[in-house]
Design a protein around this motif. Structure first.
Motif, PDB file in Angstrom:
ATOM      1  N   ALA A 263      76.684   0.930 -85.641  1.00  0.00           N
ATOM      2  CA  ALA A 263      76.041   1.126 -84.344  1.00  0.00           C
ATOM      3  C   ALA A 263      74.967   0.065 -84.106  1.00  0.00           C
ATOM      4  CB  ALA A 263      75.421   2.513 -84.266  1.00  0.00           C
ATOM      5  N   PRO A 264      74.802  -0.357 -82.861  1.00  0.00           N
ATOM      6  CA  PRO A 264      73.764  -1.351 -82.566  1.00  0.00           C
ATOM      7  C   PRO A 264      72.379  -0.739 -82.691  1.00  0.00           C
ATOM      8  CG  PRO A 264      74.735  -0.557 -80.534  1.00  0.00           C
ATOM      9  CD  PRO A 264      75.511   0.059 -81.663  1.00  0.00           C
ATOM     10  N   THR A 265      71.409  -1.578 -82.521  1.00  0.00           N
ATOM     11  CA  THR A 265      70.019  -1.134 -82.571  1.00  0.00           C
ATOM     12  C   THR A 265      69.772  -0.101 -81.478  1.00  0.00           C
ATOM     13  OG1 THR A 265      69.371  -3.281 -83.413  1.00  0.00           O
ATOM     14  CG2 THR A 265      67.641  -1.941 -82.418  1.00  0.00           C
ATOM     15  N   GLN A 266      69.094   0.974 -81.833  1.00  0.00           N
ATOM     16  CA  GLN A 266      68.741   2.016 -80.872  1.00  0.00           C
ATOM     17  C   GLN A 266      67.368   1.704 -80.287  1.00  0.00           C
ATOM     18  OE1 GLN A 266      70.967   4.543 -80.187  1.00  0.00           O
ATOM     19  NE2 GLN A 266      72.298   3.399 -81.561  1.00  0.00           N
ATOM     20  N   ILE A 267      67.260   1.702 -78.948  1.00  0.00           N
ATOM     21  CA  ILE A 267      66.008   1.405 -78.268  1.00  0.00           C
ATOM     22  C   ILE A 267      65.580   2.641 -77.495  1.00  0.00           C
ATOM     23  CG2 ILE A 267      64.838  -0.117 -76.628  1.00  0.00           C
ATOM     24  CD1 ILE A 267      66.910  -2.250 -77.254  1.00  0.00           C
ATOM     25  N   SER A 268      64.297   2.998 -77.594  1.00  0.00           N
ATOM     26  CA  SER A 268      63.808   4.249 -77.020  1.00  0.00           C
ATOM     27  C   SER A 268      63.791   4.267 -75.497  1.00  0.00           C
ATOM     28  CB  SER A 268      62.399   4.542 -77.536  1.00  0.00           C
ATOM     29  OG  SER A 268      61.495   3.558 -77.065  1.00  0.00           O
ATOM     30  N   ARG A 269      63.594   3.133 -74.866  1.00  0.00           N
ATOM     31  CA  ARG A 269      63.494   3.089 -73.410  1.00  0.00           C
ATOM     32  C   ARG A 269      64.693   2.363 -72.824  1.00  0.00           C
ATOM     33  NH1 ARG A 269      58.163   3.648 -71.079  1.00  0.00           N
ATOM     34  NH2 ARG A 269      59.356   3.443 -69.183  1.00  0.00           N
TER      35      ARG A 269
END
Length: 173
Positions: A20-26
């Protein structure tokens, strides 16, 4: 035969989750962002790369009445891998062995005649998972993503408050 298909489906699902790619909060701002600066003042920026500064700001060094303070802070949370990870049988099918996280905190303060008119504070958190098949993106790539997302989120908030900020005397001439 159905049991094999189920096992294969589960193994593929776990493997894909590990990639999975990087998870970004916004999420990125939905509205198209203006590429032109509409807020002017003397820019006080603590960073070294002007690419991270919100695009809505224009530096006018001779302006003594209006000041735009922009700064950001980056923090890292890196999981250490332990010897016990070597004995985890799920690593073979792509289970996560550790996670790295990062936060990017940005602060923009607009001052007029030494008084704070408005402040914008945003935090972006990013997280990546590592497996034996992939270490994921580098921390440098994740940092860049976070700083660009921070810039875009602040730009979106400035665009939403444009009328108020222009009434407050920050409009470019």
């Amino acid at each position: 035969m159905d049991l094999r298909k189920l096992a294969l489906t589960i193994a593929l699902g776990v493997l894909l989750a590990a990639c999975a790619p990087t998870q970004i909060s916004r999420p990125p701002p939905q509205a198209p962002l203006e590429q032109t600066a509409f807020l002017c003042g003397k820019l006080q920026y603590t960073g070294s790369n002007p690419e991270w500064v919100p695009r809505a700001l224009r530096d006018v060094p001779a302006d003594t009445a209006r000041t735009l303070h922009f700064e950001y802070e980056i923090g890292y949370g890196i999981d250490d891998e332990s010897a016990f990870d070597l004995f985890n049988p799920l690593l073979i099918v792509g289970a996560t062995k550790s996670k790295d996280s990062m936060y990017v905190l940005g602060l923009l303060t607009l001052e007029r005649d030494g008084k704070t008119i408005k402040s914008y504070r945003e935090t972006i958190t990013l997280e990546k998972s590592k497996s034996i098949f992939s270490e994921g993106e580098t921390l440098t790539e994740i940092r860049r993503q976070g700083l660009l997302r921070l810039r875009d989120v602040i730009d979106a908030r400035l665009s939403a408050d444009r009328a108020v900020l222009q009434a407050g005397g920050f409009e470019c001439d």
